[in-house]
Scaffold this active site. Structure first.
Site, mmCIF file in Angstrom:
data_model
loop_
_atom_site.group_PDB
_atom_site.id
_atom_site.type_symbol
_atom_site.label_atom_id
_atom_site.label_comp_id
_atom_site.label_asym_id
_atom_site.label_seq_id
_atom_site.Cartn_x
_atom_site.Cartn_y
_atom_site.Cartn_z
ATOM 1 N N ARG A 58 98.421 -93.532 65.184
ATOM 2 C CA ARG A 58 98.190 -94.284 63.953
ATOM 3 C C ARG A 58 97.010 -95.246 64.061
ATOM 4 O O ARG A 58 96.422 -95.629 63.048
ATOM 5 C CB ARG A 58 99.438 -95.093 63.587
ATOM 6 C CG ARG A 58 100.652 -94.262 63.237
ATOM 7 C CD ARG A 58 101.758 -95.183 62.762
ATOM 8 N NE ARG A 58 103.046 -94.526 62.622
ATOM 9 C CZ ARG A 58 103.486 -93.966 61.495
ATOM 10 N NH1 ARG A 58 102.731 -93.957 60.434
ATOM 11 N NH2 ARG A 58 104.692 -93.421 61.446
ATOM 12 N N HIS B 284 110.590 -102.477 59.405
ATOM 13 C CA HIS B 284 109.978 -101.241 58.908
ATOM 14 C C HIS B 284 109.494 -100.320 60.023
ATOM 15 O O HIS B 284 109.771 -99.124 60.016
ATOM 16 C CB HIS B 284 108.809 -101.556 57.978
ATOM 17 C CG HIS B 284 108.164 -100.314 57.431
ATOM 18 N ND1 HIS B 284 108.770 -99.526 56.484
ATOM 19 C CD2 HIS B 284 106.983 -99.702 57.737
ATOM 20 C CE1 HIS B 284 107.999 -98.485 56.222
ATOM 21 N NE2 HIS B 284 106.902 -98.564 56.961
ATOM 22 N N ASP C 139 107.686 -99.777 52.250
ATOM 23 C CA ASP C 139 106.958 -98.607 51.743
ATOM 24 C C ASP C 139 107.568 -98.093 50.441
ATOM 25 O O ASP C 139 107.951 -96.931 50.312
ATOM 26 C CB ASP C 139 106.901 -97.500 52.807
ATOM 27 C CG ASP C 139 105.826 -97.760 53.850
ATOM 28 O OD1 ASP C 139 105.306 -98.890 53.901
ATOM 29 O OD2 ASP C 139 105.502 -96.840 54.625
ATOM 30 N N HIS D 10 109.422 -95.761 58.388
ATOM 31 C CA HIS D 10 108.022 -95.576 58.797
ATOM 32 C C HIS D 10 107.637 -94.148 59.172
ATOM 33 O O HIS D 10 106.467 -93.795 59.090
ATOM 34 C CB HIS D 10 107.726 -96.516 59.969
ATOM 35 C CG HIS D 10 106.278 -96.732 60.272
ATOM 36 N ND1 HIS D 10 105.328 -96.930 59.303
ATOM 37 C CD2 HIS D 10 105.616 -96.813 61.464
ATOM 38 C CE1 HIS D 10 104.154 -97.119 59.872
ATOM 39 N NE2 HIS D 10 104.299 -97.050 61.171
ATOM 40 N N ASP E 243 111.665 -95.454 53.495
ATOM 41 C CA ASP E 243 110.495 -95.283 52.623
ATOM 42 C C ASP E 243 110.858 -94.533 51.341
ATOM 43 O O ASP E 243 111.501 -93.481 51.391
ATOM 44 C CB ASP E 243 109.409 -94.497 53.348
ATOM 45 C CG ASP E 243 108.974 -95.144 54.651
ATOM 46 O OD1 ASP E 243 109.831 -95.672 55.369
ATOM 47 O OD2 ASP E 243 107.771 -95.081 54.968
ATOM 48 N N HIS F 171 108.131 -94.457 48.726
ATOM 49 C CA HIS F 171 106.772 -93.964 48.451
ATOM 50 C C HIS F 171 106.595 -93.439 47.020
ATOM 51 O O HIS F 171 106.093 -92.333 46.802
ATOM 52 C CB HIS F 171 106.388 -92.880 49.455
ATOM 53 C CG HIS F 171 105.878 -93.440 50.754
ATOM 54 N ND1 HIS F 171 104.804 -94.289 50.841
ATOM 55 C CD2 HIS F 171 106.325 -93.278 52.030
ATOM 56 C CE1 HIS F 171 104.603 -94.627 52.103
ATOM 57 N NE2 HIS F 171 105.513 -94.037 52.846
ATOM 58 N N ASP G 40 102.751 -96.054 46.968
ATOM 59 C CA ASP G 40 101.730 -95.128 47.489
ATOM 60 C C ASP G 40 102.272 -93.706 47.600
ATOM 61 O O ASP G 40 103.466 -93.471 47.801
ATOM 62 C CB ASP G 40 101.186 -95.580 48.849
ATOM 63 C CG ASP G 40 100.125 -96.664 48.725
ATOM 64 O OD1 ASP G 40 99.486 -96.738 47.665
ATOM 65 O OD2 ASP G 40 99.934 -97.442 49.677
ATOM 66 N N ARG G 41 101.334 -92.764 47.513
ATOM 67 C CA ARG G 41 101.562 -91.324 47.678
ATOM 68 C C ARG G 41 102.291 -90.706 46.493
ATOM 69 O O ARG G 41 101.850 -89.706 45.949
ATOM 70 C CB ARG G 41 102.285 -91.022 48.993
ATOM 71 C CG ARG G 41 101.532 -91.503 50.233
ATOM 72 C CD ARG G 41 102.184 -90.954 51.500
ATOM 73 N NE ARG G 41 101.559 -91.487 52.698
ATOM 74 C CZ ARG G 41 100.438 -91.031 53.246
ATOM 75 N NH1 ARG G 41 99.813 -90.023 52.684
ATOM 76 N NH2 ARG G 41 99.945 -91.580 54.336
ATOM 77 N N ASN H 281 104.336 -101.262 55.843
ATOM 78 C CA ASN H 281 102.884 -101.275 56.052
ATOM 79 C C ASN H 281 102.100 -100.876 54.804
ATOM 80 O O ASN H 281 100.894 -101.104 54.711
ATOM 81 C CB ASN H 281 102.498 -100.376 57.235
ATOM 82 C CG ASN H 281 102.829 -98.925 57.003
ATOM 83 O OD1 ASN H 281 103.968 -98.583 56.693
ATOM 84 N ND2 ASN H 281 101.858 -98.047 57.161
ATOM 85 N N HIS H 282 102.773 -100.289 53.798
ATOM 86 C CA HIS H 282 102.083 -99.933 52.554
ATOM 87 C C HIS H 282 102.181 -101.016 51.487
ATOM 88 O O HIS H 282 101.587 -100.867 50.413
ATOM 89 C CB HIS H 282 102.604 -98.602 52.005
ATOM 90 C CG HIS H 282 101.980 -97.421 52.668
ATOM 91 N ND1 HIS H 282 100.899 -96.746 52.144
ATOM 92 C CD2 HIS H 282 102.268 -96.803 53.832
ATOM 93 C CE1 HIS H 282 100.560 -95.754 52.949
ATOM 94 N NE2 HIS H 282 101.373 -95.768 53.978
#
Length: 630
Positions: free
Chosen positions: A351, A268, A184, A378, A155, A157, A187-188, A216-217
């Site tokens: 989750r 992932h 991923d 993840h 990730d 991110h 995001d964030r 998943n993002h």
């Protein structure tokens, strides 16, 4: 000599205590993150509910656009891009296609100077990337050899500094320096756009040497909650809707896995006991638009004039090719699952999606497909990576300082023909440089406690009611153990509440919590003066969910919806989530946001008016900082 030994022993104990505090803070961050993801995934059931009760009349066409996928004719993207002019006043990089390595370097240099890439080039990169991705299989084959090693990153991110640090330490992607980025990307972080543009640009220049797996993002509805959508809207305003639409399409074409030397599977999330690589390789992955939109196969039921009406889905929905439920479950497990030491396979209750899989499940899947190991991402790990299941599951996470400055390292791994991973760690941070270990741990710990306090303050009314159940004589105080049990029941977070209690409540007397005194002011709710506390808590608690829902019914992404739409959606939301608040009061408050009295409201402004403000203690200066938690 004896004194030196004693000092060393003391320092080791001192470091161990600080590390324990840091890990406890990481546990708080992780628990809150997973609970938030669980709330996000529960939106899937609301969308099904919304289709059943909101999918008719003038709103049905809008919902068809959301849930049916690519069924209607769309304008030619190349024509749209050609109509976007790049003004002379733009001083960023001017890209020519097909891209070359030199232009990617210019792009990287521009991003280092905080320049924003023009929307025309963003759309062009997305279009060209989609063309490349469409030609790829669901699970890619690649190799790691003695002369051409392969680097696997987890990730990112939106953390551009981490990506650039990886390139600095490990070299830029090239024909002799292959990369797999394991999902991923966005995001964030603050720079998801730039991270994605760099990765897609390298994909275009080296399509056989840069692999981008889906995480998943890489999901447009996840982006609405976790920051990327907001970033695009702020950076590109006029062309934001076009970019977001293009992103939604590109995501669906990302491969869902990579097979290295036919022996190492890179995915992932993880696996389940029914993971079937044959199904995963054959399904039409582009039909998976979002984890929040499972296949719609049911009829729509509404109540009108006191009678039940049952309608089939719209013709467009019936004709839209969808994944089967079993195919959808396969992808969810690949993107969302986590390994655990306990044997077997069970639902991922933390989750809310995917599963927990044990070492026996790993052994079975590896043996079935003649694999050596699985590399996944993840999960944030303190050291950037983790090895479990007897070395057969490796987690690699490349976003350092994920929760807070100093919270964790990032890592990547390298593979050659021997197929033995070599790990490389780093930490990209200017903030923690020069700080002592004690100060760094304090920064992480205080941030975790403050965010936890924000969760508690948004459930204050529910918590007080639960505390009162343990206070039969109405004394205003309950035991520490009762306080811990009540708090865990309401927040549904499995944390060491007994040890956390003194950091959160105002007063403890002889082992009893004076719950009526409230919480320490580590976080406070900011809301309009006319808002009642119960309404304020509800809107703060469900603010992310409501923003996603309102964004979905805001067809032109103007940021405005009609009062009728607001009222209808609010009633559905309250019904589905069992919220008991006077509708007329909420509507009155919403109307106060209709400043020009045109019958529509700025729902982002409405929701932003309800927020949690965190008060972070900075030990070194003893100064309080007010930080808004987006």
């Amino acid at each position: 000599m004896k004194a030196a030994v004693l000092i060393q022993k003391w320092y080791r104990c001192y470091k161990a205590r600080l590390e324990l505090r840091r890990l406890q803070a990481m546990n708080i961050f992780e628990s809150i993150e997973y609970a938030d993801e669980q709330d996000q995934l529960q939106l899937a059931s609301f969308f099904s509910f919304m289709l059943e009760h909101y999918g008719h009349g003038k709103n049905s066409e809008n919902l068809d656009n959301i849930f049916e996928g690519e069924t209607k004719q769309k304008p030619n993207p190349e024509v749209i891009i050609s109509m976007i002019e790049v003004p002379d006043s733009y001083y960023g990089p001017r890209l020519k296609f097909p891209l070359t390595f030199t232009e990617v370097i210019l792009l990287i240099d521009a991003f280092k100077e905080k320049q924003i890439l023009h929307a025309r080039y963003v759309l062009q990169i997305l279009l060209e990337a989609k063309k490349v991705l469409q030609q790829l299989p669901n699970i890619l084959r690649t190799s790691a050899t003695k002369t051409k090693e392969l680097t696997v990153c987890g990730d990112i991110h939106g953390k551009l500094d981490d990506l650039f640090l990886i390139f600095y330490k490990n070299g830029l992607p090239s024909r002799n320096n292959r990369y797999v980025f394991n999902g991923d990307f966005v995001d964030r972080g603050q720079n998801s756009t730039e991270v994605l543009m760099v990765l897609f640009s390298f994909l275009l220049v080296y399509p056989n040497d840069v692999i981008l797996n889906r995480g998943n993002h890489e999901d447009f509805l996840m982006n609405m909650r976790y920051g990327f959508t907001k970033e695009i809207m702020q950076k590109y305003k006029q062309h934001a809707a076009k970019i977001l639409h293009s992103l939604e399409e590109v995501y669906t074409w990302l491969p869902i896995g990579t097979l290295i030397n036919e022996k190492i599977l890179v995915i992932h999330g993880g696996i389940a006991d029914n993971t079937d690589l044959n199904i995963l390789q054959q399904m039409k992955r582009n039909k998976m638009r979002s984890v929040l939109m499972p296949p719609q196969t049911h009829s729509m039921t509404t109540v009108k004039d006191g009678r039940i009406h049952c309608d089939l889905p719209s013709p467009a929905m019936m004709n839209a090719e969808q994944l089967s439920k079993s195919e959808w479950d396969q992808i969810i497990n690949i993107l969302w699952s986590d390994p655990r030491n306990k044997k077997g396979c069970s639902p991922n209750t933390s989750r809310g999606g995917g599963c927990y899989f044990g070492p026996d499940v790993t052994e079975t899947i590896l043996k079935k497909y003649a694999l050596k190991m699985i590399i996944r991402s993840h999960e944030c790990k303190p050291d950037g990576f983790e090895v479990c299941h007897d070395g057969k599951i490796i987690t690699v996470f490349s976003a350092s300082n994920y929760y807070e400055e100093g919270s964790n390292r990032g890592a990547y791994l390298k593979l050659n023909h021997e197929m033995t991973p070599r790990f490389f760690q780093y930490q990209a941070s200017q903030v923690i440089q020069g700080k002592t270990l004690y100060e760094r741990v304090n920064l992480v710990e205080n941030s975790a406690i403050s965010i936890l306090a924000g969760k508690m303050i948004s459930r204050k009314t529910d918590l007080i009611k639960e505390f009162q159940k343990y206070d039969e004589n109405d004394t205003g105080k309950i035991s520490l153990s009762d306080w811990a049990k009540a708090t865990e029941d309401i927040l549904d977070l499995q944390l060491p509440w007994l040890s956390l209690c003194p950091r959160l409540v105002k007063d403890i007397e002889d082992g009893y919590v004076l719950y009526e005194e409230g919480f320490k002011e580590l976080a406070v709710i900011r809301a309009p003066e006319q808002a009642k506390s119960g309404l304020a808590e509800t809107l703060v608690r469900y603010r992310s969910e409501l923003r996603i829902i309102f964004n979905i019914i805001d067809k032109d992404q103007s940021g405005f919806i009609s009062m009728e739409e607001f009222h209808s959606m609010w009633k559905l939301f309250c019904s589905h989530y069992n919220i008991d608040i006077d509708d007329s009061y909420v509507e009155q408050l919403a109307r106060s946001m209709d400043l020009n009295k045109d019958g529509s409201i700025d729902f982002n402004e409405f929701l932003t008016a309800f927020d949690v403000v965190h008060r972070l203690e900075v030990n070194r200066t003893t100064t309080s900082l007010l930080v808004k938690n987006e």
